[in-house]
Write a protein that holds these residues in place. Sequence first.
Motif, PDB file in Angstrom:
ATOM      1  N   VAL A 191      -6.900  12.001   0.894  1.00 22.99           N
ATOM      2  CA  VAL A 191      -6.675  13.338   0.322  1.00 22.99           C
ATOM      3  C   VAL A 191      -6.648  13.272  -1.196  1.00 22.99           C
ATOM      4  N   HIS A 192      -5.934  12.299  -1.742  1.00 23.56           N
ATOM      5  CA  HIS A 192      -5.899  12.155  -3.199  1.00 23.56           C
ATOM      6  C   HIS A 192      -7.305  11.928  -3.749  1.00 23.56           C
ATOM      7  N   ARG A 193      -8.071  11.069  -3.108  1.00 19.38           N
ATOM      8  CA  ARG A 193      -9.419  10.783  -3.592  1.00 19.38           C
ATOM      9  C   ARG A 193     -10.304  12.022  -3.506  1.00 19.38           C
ATOM     10  N   ALA A 194     -10.169  12.786  -2.436  1.00 21.10           N
ATOM     11  CA  ALA A 194     -10.955  14.016  -2.299  1.00 21.10           C
ATOM     12  C   ALA A 194     -10.609  15.005  -3.407  1.00 21.10           C
ATOM     13  N   PHE A 219       0.825  -1.198   0.000  1.00 20.00           N
ATOM     14  CA  PHE A 219       0.000   0.000   0.000  1.00 20.00           C
ATOM     15  C   PHE A 219       0.868   1.261   0.000  1.00 20.00           C
ATOM     16  N   ARG A 220       2.006   1.183   0.691  1.00 16.57           N
ATOM     17  CA  ARG A 220       2.944   2.305   0.654  1.00 16.57           C
ATOM     18  C   ARG A 220       3.445   2.526  -0.772  1.00 16.57           C
ATOM     19  N   TYR A 221       3.755   1.452  -1.459  1.00 20.18           N
ATOM     20  CA  TYR A 221       4.233   1.567  -2.829  1.00 20.18           C
ATOM     21  C   TYR A 221       3.151   2.121  -3.758  1.00 20.18           C
ATOM     22  N   LEU A 222       1.912   1.738  -3.530  1.00 20.17           N
ATOM     23  CA  LEU A 222       0.826   2.281  -4.356  1.00 20.17           C
ATOM     24  C   LEU A 222       0.738   3.796  -4.209  1.00 20.17           C
ATOM     25  N   MET A 223       0.909   4.284  -3.000  1.00 15.68           N
ATOM     26  CA  MET A 223       0.856   5.732  -2.772  1.00 15.68           C
ATOM     27  C   MET A 223       2.126   6.442  -3.225  1.00 15.68           C
ATOM     28  N   ASN A 224       3.157   5.670  -3.592  1.00 11.73           N
ATOM     29  CA  ASN A 224       4.384   6.248  -4.154  1.00 11.73           C
ATOM     30  C   ASN A 224       4.319   6.396  -5.668  1.00 11.73           C
ATOM     31  N   ASN A 225       3.262   5.895  -6.274  1.00  9.04           N
ATOM     32  CA  ASN A 225       3.179   5.868  -7.736  1.00  9.04           C
ATOM     33  C   ASN A 225       2.855   7.265  -8.265  1.00  9.04           C
ATOM     34  N   THR A 226       3.881   8.035  -8.553  1.00 10.09           N
ATOM     35  CA  THR A 226       3.673   9.425  -8.956  1.00 10.09           C
ATOM     36  C   THR A 226       2.929   9.545 -10.273  1.00 10.09           C
ATOM     37  N   ASN A 284       6.580  16.886  -1.936  1.00  8.47           N
ATOM     38  CA  ASN A 284       5.268  17.528  -2.105  1.00  8.47           C
ATOM     39  C   ASN A 284       4.295  16.699  -2.945  1.00  8.47           C
ATOM     40  N   ILE A 285       4.690  15.519  -3.377  1.00  5.54           N
ATOM     41  CA  ILE A 285       3.729  14.599  -4.005  1.00  5.54           C
ATOM     42  C   ILE A 285       2.906  13.876  -2.952  1.00  5.54           C
ATOM     43  N   TYR A 286       3.382  13.895  -1.701  1.00  2.00           N
ATOM     44  CA  TYR A 286       2.678  13.233  -0.615  1.00  2.00           C
ATOM     45  C   TYR A 286       1.788  14.236   0.125  1.00  2.00           C
ATOM     46  N   PRO A 287       0.534  13.924   0.340  1.00  2.00           N
ATOM     47  CA  PRO A 287      -0.315  14.824   1.126  1.00  2.00           C
ATOM     48  C   PRO A 287       0.209  14.998   2.553  1.00  2.00           C
ATOM     49  N   SER A 288       0.020  16.195   3.067  1.00  5.81           N
ATOM     50  CA  SER A 288       0.396  16.558   4.432  1.00  5.81           C
ATOM     51  C   SER A 288      -0.813  17.222   5.086  1.00  5.81           C
ATOM     52  N   LYS A 289      -0.677  17.599   6.367  1.00  2.00           N
ATOM     53  CA  LYS A 289      -1.733  18.377   6.999  1.00  2.00           C
ATOM     54  C   LYS A 289      -1.959  19.677   6.234  1.00  2.00           C
ATOM     55  N   ALA A 290      -0.868  20.318   5.823  1.00  2.00           N
ATOM     56  CA  ALA A 290      -0.996  21.562   5.059  1.00  2.00           C
ATOM     57  C   ALA A 290      -1.812  21.332   3.795  1.00  2.00           C
ATOM     58  N   ALA A 291      -1.600  20.192   3.133  1.00  2.00           N
ATOM     59  CA  ALA A 291      -2.337  19.888   1.903  1.00  2.00           C
ATOM     60  C   ALA A 291      -3.817  19.660   2.185  1.00  2.00           C
ATOM     61  N   ALA A 292      -4.128  18.950   3.258  1.00  6.74           N
ATOM     62  CA  ALA A 292      -5.535  18.710   3.600  1.00  6.74           C
ATOM     63  C   ALA A 292      -6.229  20.015   3.953  1.00  6.74           C
ATOM     64  N   TYR A 293      -5.560  20.874   4.729  1.00  2.31           N
ATOM     65  CA  TYR A 293      -6.135  22.180   5.043  1.00  2.31           C
ATOM     66  C   TYR A 293      -6.338  23.007   3.772  1.00  2.31           C
ATOM     67  N   LEU A 312       0.794  20.637  -2.544  1.00  2.00           N
ATOM     68  CA  LEU A 312       0.541  19.284  -3.052  1.00  2.00           C
ATOM     69  C   LEU A 312       0.662  19.330  -4.558  1.00  2.00           C
ATOM     70  N   SER A 313       1.644  18.622  -5.079  1.00  2.00           N
ATOM     71  CA  SER A 313       1.915  18.654  -6.510  1.00  2.00           C
ATOM     72  C   SER A 313       0.919  17.795  -7.275  1.00  2.00           C
ATOM     73  N   LYS A 314       0.331  18.399  -8.291  1.00  2.00           N
ATOM     74  CA  LYS A 314      -0.515  17.692  -9.257  1.00  2.00           C
ATOM     75  C   LYS A 314      -0.152  18.257 -10.628  1.00  2.00           C
ATOM     76  N   ILE A 315       0.128  17.388 -11.583  1.00  2.00           N
ATOM     77  CA  ILE A 315       0.565  17.881 -12.881  1.00  2.00           C
ATOM     78  C   ILE A 315      -0.561  17.823 -13.905  1.00  2.00           C
ATOM     79  N   ALA A 316      -0.525  18.787 -14.820  1.00  2.00           N
ATOM     80  CA  ALA A 316      -1.480  18.788 -15.919  1.00  2.00           C
ATOM     81  C   ALA A 316      -1.293  17.519 -16.734  1.00  2.00           C
ATOM     82  N   GLY A 317      -2.396  16.999 -17.259  1.00  2.00           N
ATOM     83  CA  GLY A 317      -2.368  15.710 -17.926  1.00  2.00           C
ATOM     84  C   GLY A 317      -1.580  15.674 -19.220  1.00  2.00           C
ATOM     85  N   SER A 318      -1.441  16.823 -19.887  1.00  2.00           N
ATOM     86  CA  SER A 318      -0.762  16.830 -21.177  1.00  2.00           C
ATOM     87  C   SER A 318       0.741  16.938 -21.000  1.00  2.00           C
ATOM     88  N   SER A 319       1.462  16.697 -22.080  1.00  2.00           N
ATOM     89  CA  SER A 319       2.901  16.927 -22.059  1.00  2.00           C
ATOM     90  C   SER A 319       3.152  18.421 -22.137  1.00  2.00           C
TER      91      SER A 319
END
Length: 452
Positions: free
Chosen positions: A136-139, A40-47, A206-215, A265-272
């Motif tokens: 957090v990711h699902r939200a 499960f840790r590895y699944l959440m590492n899948n950037t 910053n790919i991992y959610p934190s308290k700051a990211a949830a807030y 919290l880093s999220k990248i645009a889907g396109s190249s």
Amino acid sequence: MKRSNIFFLMVMAAALFTGCSKYTDIKTEGALTPGDYINFRYLMNNTDRLERSVDMPDMTSDDIQYKDTGMQQSLSNEYRNAYMWAAQYYDALAPDQDWRVLYAANYSCNLVIRDVMSGNGGTAQLKNEVLAEARVHRAYNYFMLVNMYGKQYNESTQAADLGVPLVLQPDVAEVAVRGTVKEAYDNILKDLQAAIPALPESNTHNIYPSKAAAYAMLAKVYLQIGRYKDAASYADSALTLQHTLLNLPTLSSYPQRTDNPEIILSKIAGSSHAYSARQVLSDELLALYDPKDFRYSYFTQDYTQDGKVYRVYAKENVSGSNRNIGLSVPEMLLIKAECQARAGEAGNAMNTVNTLRAARFSAADYTPLSATSADDALVKVLQERRRELCFSCVRWLDQKRLFTDSRFAKNITRTNLLTGETFTLSPGSNRYLFPIPQYNIQLNPSLVQNPR
């Protein structure tokens, strides 16, 4: 736990992972035992699965404009269709990439949420942290989905307005039906509130959610639904934990997403990022920039095609990677400023905005903004949002939530220069709902299409 599920996700995690060298210490594959915490840790590492997000809301917003045939012709069919708010963006046999990316990420999140606490190994603290990250990711994913494919939140109609399928179990055989806007927001808020206790204040990357990211995500959600007091409170909570701004005039080079202290919290645009060469700033957006603003000189540039010069968004060229559309310190400052303006605190709103602007101009060129009233402050805050957050899929959400305010609502008309057809986006129009992918409706006729 179903062994077939975890083996499927192990394979997918290995196949999809394309992380940069910064993450060479993060394992995503290997000899794993189904049911172990480490899976499960590895699944959440899948950037590649969890950091990747959407890009089509930039194409539909009024921050972009294509005024000649050559530039329109250079767009792919799906981007051109989205630019015109067409009845369908994708061909019937082609899946909607934004829809697919978000629901694929949620499959991983659902699996973790369902099974991590019963897994072998790992301390309760570690399991709870992984569970919180998945929430957090699902939200975030459902927030983007409901604001792209569902109606804008309306307190009086949310329980009846169609949102998106709310799939909360890792079951690919589930026949999904569209839930309501209320159900989507209820689950988003529930996930975020449940995640906060187990998250660290800041995380290793910053790919991992934190308290700051949830807030920060709570602040973004509450702004979208018009609960400004709550939005301001959570923006403050996020800024208490993370508040660093890049001083653009002093940078020798722009940092990568993974090293950018502004990104919560880093999220990248889907396109190249090659797509950015065709993100032409609209006349309206371009007029908001002072040429002395380093956001103008750093993040936009001239682009020549067929002898014509366009001003295009260039942040991806500056950073050398896909643009971040995730949560950031500047967005939290702008949420706080907007809420202050709406509370009648014009001076405080301008002080908050000027905290950001001081890091965007050289000292010699910087002049603080002032406002004559709370209404004037609100106008200036929203203009600053466009300057700072353009092409981060924020403007489309702002257009949706502001349509009931005559000061900001407007008709937008676009002409397909290849066919001569004209399209108009009116405040509150059904064109503010992305069409449900025809590809998905063919697979699942239970999905109800959005009206046009």
